[in-house]
Design a protein around this motif. Structure first.
Motif, PDB file in Angstrom:
ATOM      1  N   ASP A   1       0.833  -1.208   0.000  1.00 18.47           N
ATOM      2  CA  ASP A   1       0.000   0.000   0.000  1.00 18.47           C
ATOM      3  C   ASP A   1       0.867   1.257   0.000  1.00 18.47           C
ATOM      4  OD1 ASP A   1      -2.330  -1.460  -0.030  1.00 18.47           O
ATOM      5  OD2 ASP A   1      -2.590  -1.435   2.145  1.00 18.47           O
ATOM      6  N   GLU A   2       1.941   1.249   0.788  1.00 13.46           N
ATOM      7  CA  GLU A   2       2.829   2.410   0.841  1.00 13.46           C
ATOM      8  C   GLU A   2       3.535   2.627  -0.488  1.00 13.46           C
ATOM      9  OE1 GLU A   2       4.114   2.547   5.568  1.00 13.46           O
ATOM     10  OE2 GLU A   2       5.179   1.216   4.191  1.00 13.46           O
ATOM     11  N   VAL A   3       3.875   1.540  -1.166  1.00 12.00           N
ATOM     12  CA  VAL A   3       4.516   1.662  -2.479  1.00 12.00           C
ATOM     13  C   VAL A   3       3.560   2.325  -3.475  1.00 12.00           C
ATOM     14  CG1 VAL A   3       5.384   0.353  -4.464  1.00 12.00           C
ATOM     15  CG2 VAL A   3       6.120  -0.252  -2.163  1.00 12.00           C
ATOM     16  N   GLN A   4       2.284   1.959  -3.407  1.00 19.45           N
ATOM     17  CA  GLN A   4       1.305   2.573  -4.302  1.00 19.45           C
ATOM     18  C   GLN A   4       1.157   4.072  -4.004  1.00 19.45           C
ATOM     19  OE1 GLN A   4      -0.139   1.391  -6.961  1.00 19.45           O
ATOM     20  NE2 GLN A   4       0.720  -0.662  -6.732  1.00 19.45           N
ATOM     21  N   ILE A   5       1.230   4.434  -2.725  1.00 17.53           N
ATOM     22  CA  ILE A   5       1.160   5.854  -2.359  1.00 17.53           C
ATOM     23  C   ILE A   5       2.378   6.594  -2.909  1.00 17.53           C
ATOM     24  CG2 ILE A   5       1.220   7.486  -0.429  1.00 17.53           C
ATOM     25  CD1 ILE A   5      -0.358   5.436   1.201  1.00 17.53           C
ATOM     26  N   LEU A   6       3.560   5.992  -2.758  1.00 11.15           N
ATOM     27  CA  LEU A   6       4.780   6.612  -3.290  1.00 11.15           C
ATOM     28  C   LEU A   6       4.695   6.739  -4.804  1.00 11.15           C
ATOM     29  CD1 LEU A   6       7.638   7.705  -2.941  1.00 11.15           C
ATOM     30  CD2 LEU A   6       8.483   5.343  -3.001  1.00 11.15           C
ATOM     31  N   ARG A   7       4.142   5.748  -5.442  1.00  5.39           N
ATOM     32  CA  ARG A   7       3.975   5.779  -6.904  1.00  5.39           C
ATOM     33  C   ARG A   7       3.163   7.004  -7.325  1.00  5.39           C
ATOM     34  NH1 ARG A   7       0.531   1.149 -10.196  1.00  5.39           N
ATOM     35  NH2 ARG A   7       0.952   1.879 -12.329  1.00  5.39           N
ATOM     36  N   LYS A   8       2.053   7.254  -6.628  1.00  2.50           N
ATOM     37  CA  LYS A   8       1.212   8.409  -6.940  1.00  2.50           C
ATOM     38  C   LYS A   8       1.909   9.717  -6.572  1.00  2.50           C
ATOM     39  CE  LYS A   8      -3.121   8.131  -5.794  1.00  2.50           C
ATOM     40  NZ  LYS A   8      -4.346   7.883  -4.977  1.00  2.50           N
ATOM     41  N   ALA A   9       2.661   9.692  -5.458  1.00  2.00           N
ATOM     42  CA  ALA A   9       3.364  10.902  -5.022  1.00  2.00           C
ATOM     43  C   ALA A   9       4.442  11.306  -6.023  1.00  2.00           C
ATOM     44  CB  ALA A   9       3.981  10.674  -3.644  1.00  2.00           C
ATOM     45  N   LEU A  10       5.127  10.323  -6.596  1.00  2.00           N
ATOM     46  CA  LEU A  10       6.150  10.624  -7.604  1.00  2.00           C
ATOM     47  C   LEU A  10       5.519  11.235  -8.848  1.00  2.00           C
ATOM     48  CD1 LEU A  10       8.354   7.402  -7.316  1.00  2.00           C
ATOM     49  CD2 LEU A  10       8.918   9.691  -6.485  1.00  2.00           C
ATOM     50  N   MET A  11       4.334  10.747  -9.203  1.00  2.00           N
ATOM     51  CA  MET A  11       3.640  11.324 -10.357  1.00  2.00           C
ATOM     52  C   MET A  11       3.206  12.757 -10.065  1.00  2.00           C
ATOM     53  SD  MET A  11       1.309   8.407 -12.247  1.00  2.00           S
ATOM     54  CE  MET A  11       0.762   7.453 -10.829  1.00  2.00           C
TER      55      MET A  11
END
Length: 214
Positions: free
Chosen positions: A45-55
């Motif tokens: 879940d945290e990886v998915q949040i980081l993915r969106k944050a990088l975008m």
């Protein structure tokens, strides 16, 4: 065998992928998207949040991610390391400032093969000399044309603010205190009832007094 009777191909999830309904690989998923390894202390879940944050904020804009409160407790070093694993390469400088989906880059890197492709922790490492500033900028320009998301896309990404683990822990501690107080009140009421039931009633007292007189 006809097409109608031919069984559908089975997609097998990598062994390292955690079990759970949300981690079921669908037939139209790219298996390489699941090859992103987790850094210590990270959840899917945290990886998915980081993915969106990088975008939303762009690769390398760590302070903006920290200030957004979407990944409380994560340090710049932790986010940088996990970003490397998502990109599938150790060098992130060529993506700095770009609003990209790191998984798209990671998928392409996972397919690269050849004698010049060296990996460490599933990340491609640079085996040549250090890139010059012009070389880094040239790669960034190419990546911008290929991977950069439209402003309308990344500007509208919403990241929920998550409470710090310490804040959550303190809230749970206060909730526990409240439950303990309620439990004590119930126990006091039970003791009061038991004490009352153990005492003789007025009728019993009168009968006992009469027997003593007889």
């Amino acid at each position: 065998m006809s097409t109608a009777s031919r069984p559908a191909p089975t997609v097998v999830a990598p062994r390292s992928m955690p079990t759970g309904q949300r981690n079921v690989v669908r037939s139209n998923d790219s298996a390489s998207l699941w090859n992103c390894t987790l850094s210590p202390g990270w959840t899917q879940d945290e990886v998915q949040i980081l993915r969106k944050a990088l975008m939303k904020f762009g690769v390398g804009n760590w302070m903006k991610i920290i200030e957004s409160g979407c990944l409380p407790g994560k340090t710049i070093a932790q986010m940088n390391l996990q970003t490397q694993r998502m990109l599938g390469q150790q060098s992130t400088a060529e993506f700095n400032g770009l609003h990209i989906d790191a998984f798209e880059v990671g998928e392409l890197n996972s397919k690269k093969q050849g004698p010049d492709v060296k990996r460490k922790n599933n990340c491609i490492v640079n085996t040549g000399g250090k890139l010059t500033r012009d070389e880094v900028e040239s790669r960034r320009t190419a990546h911008r044309e290929r991977f950069e998301k439209d402003r309308e896309v990344w500007a509208n990404i919403v990241l929920e603010r998550v409470d710090s683990p310490l804040v959550v822990l303190e809230r749970k501690r206060e909730e526990l205190k409240g439950l303990q107080s309620e439990l004590q009140q119930v126990l006091d009421q039970i003791r009061a009832v038991e004490t009352t039931e153990g005492q003789p009633s007025d009728g019993d007292k009168q009968v006992g007094s009469k027997r003593q007189r007889e």
